[in-house]
Write a protein that holds these residues in place. Structure first.
Motif, PDB file in Angstrom:
ATOM      1  N   ALA A 173      -7.456   0.531  -7.168  1.00 30.72           N
ATOM      2  CA  ALA A 173      -6.089   0.906  -6.803  1.00 30.72           C
ATOM      3  C   ALA A 173      -5.342   1.391  -8.046  1.00 30.72           C
ATOM      4  O   ALA A 173      -5.639   0.994  -9.174  1.00 30.72           O
ATOM      5  N   ILE A 192      -3.896  -6.922  -6.063  1.00 27.31           N
ATOM      6  CA  ILE A 192      -4.208  -5.489  -6.037  1.00 27.31           C
ATOM      7  C   ILE A 192      -5.728  -5.318  -6.018  1.00 27.31           C
ATOM      8  O   ILE A 192      -6.424  -5.861  -6.882  1.00 27.31           O
ATOM      9  N   GLY A 243      -3.298  -3.985  -0.700  1.00 21.04           N
ATOM     10  CA  GLY A 243      -2.641  -4.929  -1.595  1.00 21.04           C
ATOM     11  C   GLY A 243      -1.774  -5.906  -0.815  1.00 21.04           C
ATOM     12  O   GLY A 243      -1.371  -5.632   0.321  1.00 21.04           O
ATOM     13  N   SER A 283       0.849  -1.194   0.000  1.00 18.56           N
ATOM     14  CA  SER A 283       0.000   0.000   0.000  1.00 18.56           C
ATOM     15  C   SER A 283       0.880   1.236   0.000  1.00 18.56           C
ATOM     16  O   SER A 283       2.085   1.174   0.285  1.00 18.56           O
ATOM     17  N   PRO A 337       3.317   1.650  -5.445  1.00 16.28           N
ATOM     18  CA  PRO A 337       1.889   1.745  -5.107  1.00 16.28           C
ATOM     19  C   PRO A 337       1.438   3.202  -5.061  1.00 16.28           C
ATOM     20  O   PRO A 337       1.509   3.860  -4.023  1.00 16.28           O
ATOM     21  N   THR A 360      -2.825   2.870  -3.511  1.00 15.25           N
ATOM     22  CA  THR A 360      -3.163   1.482  -3.243  1.00 15.25           C
ATOM     23  C   THR A 360      -3.329   1.271  -1.743  1.00 15.25           C
ATOM     24  O   THR A 360      -2.478   1.672  -0.954  1.00 15.25           O
ATOM     25  N   ILE A 391      -1.408   1.655  -9.486  1.00 15.66           N
ATOM     26  CA  ILE A 391      -0.012   1.297  -9.278  1.00 15.66           C
ATOM     27  C   ILE A 391       0.803   1.700 -10.498  1.00 15.66           C
ATOM     28  O   ILE A 391       0.254   1.920 -11.582  1.00 15.66           O
TER      29      ILE A 391
END
Length: 274
Positions: free
Chosen positions: A41, A37, A74, A16, A68, A71, A43
């Protein structure tokens, strides 16, 4: 959490924006990775920012650069080749399977709700095993890891309409092409080079690659060269001439034109961005 069994290593990290620091990923740069994920989110994978439309699995080879951006929740599982990737493992679900040798696309596995629940249950079992000190822990972790890879390989085939038995030869061909590009992109730059290695004509190679990719074989080869160029520019102190030479371009001016044409900016300008 990380377990070590002699030279074998397996670990799990929360992935994260708040929990992952650059140095924590640097220490496992050589490891193979599986990343869960959550939906929505964002990334960054090798300089490309991507928003997840569903809960997703991502299969990552060593040296791929992860970040990330936005995020939460995750999960990153990482392991070395001594832990999982030995000859006794079935080729299709080992580290040389289609999920880890895929130059056609970033190997995301989009999960529906049922599949996501199933995968998250396996990840939870992995986390429980990492807390245990049992003689069977190593083998149980390897079994759970293989279960994720096997289920994901099936989903990938279904999503690419390559799950029928008669299409297995196509899957193996695509995997072999991916593996060859990964092995030789620094020295072999033309479609004809790979067609020769695969004992097919360039036209037939293009036809087979069209089963899973919108890009042509030539574009796939060039994209892999560009990706490595970006990694070297962003994460090493090599100058442009040294990078060009490492990728088998004796004329660094030609390499600069090649990079600029495909990326839109010069290698020097790209390096300044990172």
């Amino acid at each position: 959490m990380i377990k070590e069994f002699s030279y074998k290593k397996f670990g799990n990290l929360e992935f994260s924006k708040t929990s992952i620091q650059n140095d924590s990923l640097t220490t496992i740069n050589e490891h193979i990775k599986v990343l869960f994920i959550p939906q929505n989110a964002i990334i960054q994978v090798d300089f490309q920012e991507i928003e997840m439309k569903t809960d997703t699995l991502l299969f990552i080879n060593p040296h791929v650069i992860l970040k990330p951006c936005e995020t939460v929740g995750g999960q990153l599982m990482h392991f070395n080749r001594d832990f999982y990737c030995v000859e006794i493992h079935d080729q299709e679900v080992a580290c040389d399977g289609i999920l880890y040798n895929n130059v056609f696309e970033i190997p995301f596995i989009n999960l529906n709700e049922e599949q996501s629940v199933e995968i998250q249950k396996i990840i939870s079992d992995i986390q429980s095993e990492l807390k245990d000190e049992d003689s069977g822990t190593e083998e149980m972790l390897r079994t759970l890891l293989k279960l994720i890879i096997l289920k994901s390989t099936r989903i990938w085939k279904q999503q690419h309409q390559l799950s029928d038995k008669e299409q297995q030869a196509d899957v193996q061909f695509l995997r072999k092409f991916s593996k060859l590009v990964e092995q030789h992109y620094k020295t072999l730059h033309t479609v004809a080079d790979y067609a020769d290695l695969l004992c097919v004509t360039p036209k037939n190679l293009s036809k087979k690659i069209g089963l899973v990719s919108k890009d042509t074989p030539n574009e796939i080869i060039k994209n892999r060269i560009i990706l490595e160029s970006k990694r070297l520019l962003a994460h090493t102190t090599m100058n442009v001439k040294e990078i060009a030479y490492s990728l088998n371009y004796e004329d660094d001016a030609y390499f600069v034109r090649f990079f600029t044409k495909h990326v839109g900016i010069s290698p020097t300008s790209f390096r300044k961005q990172f």
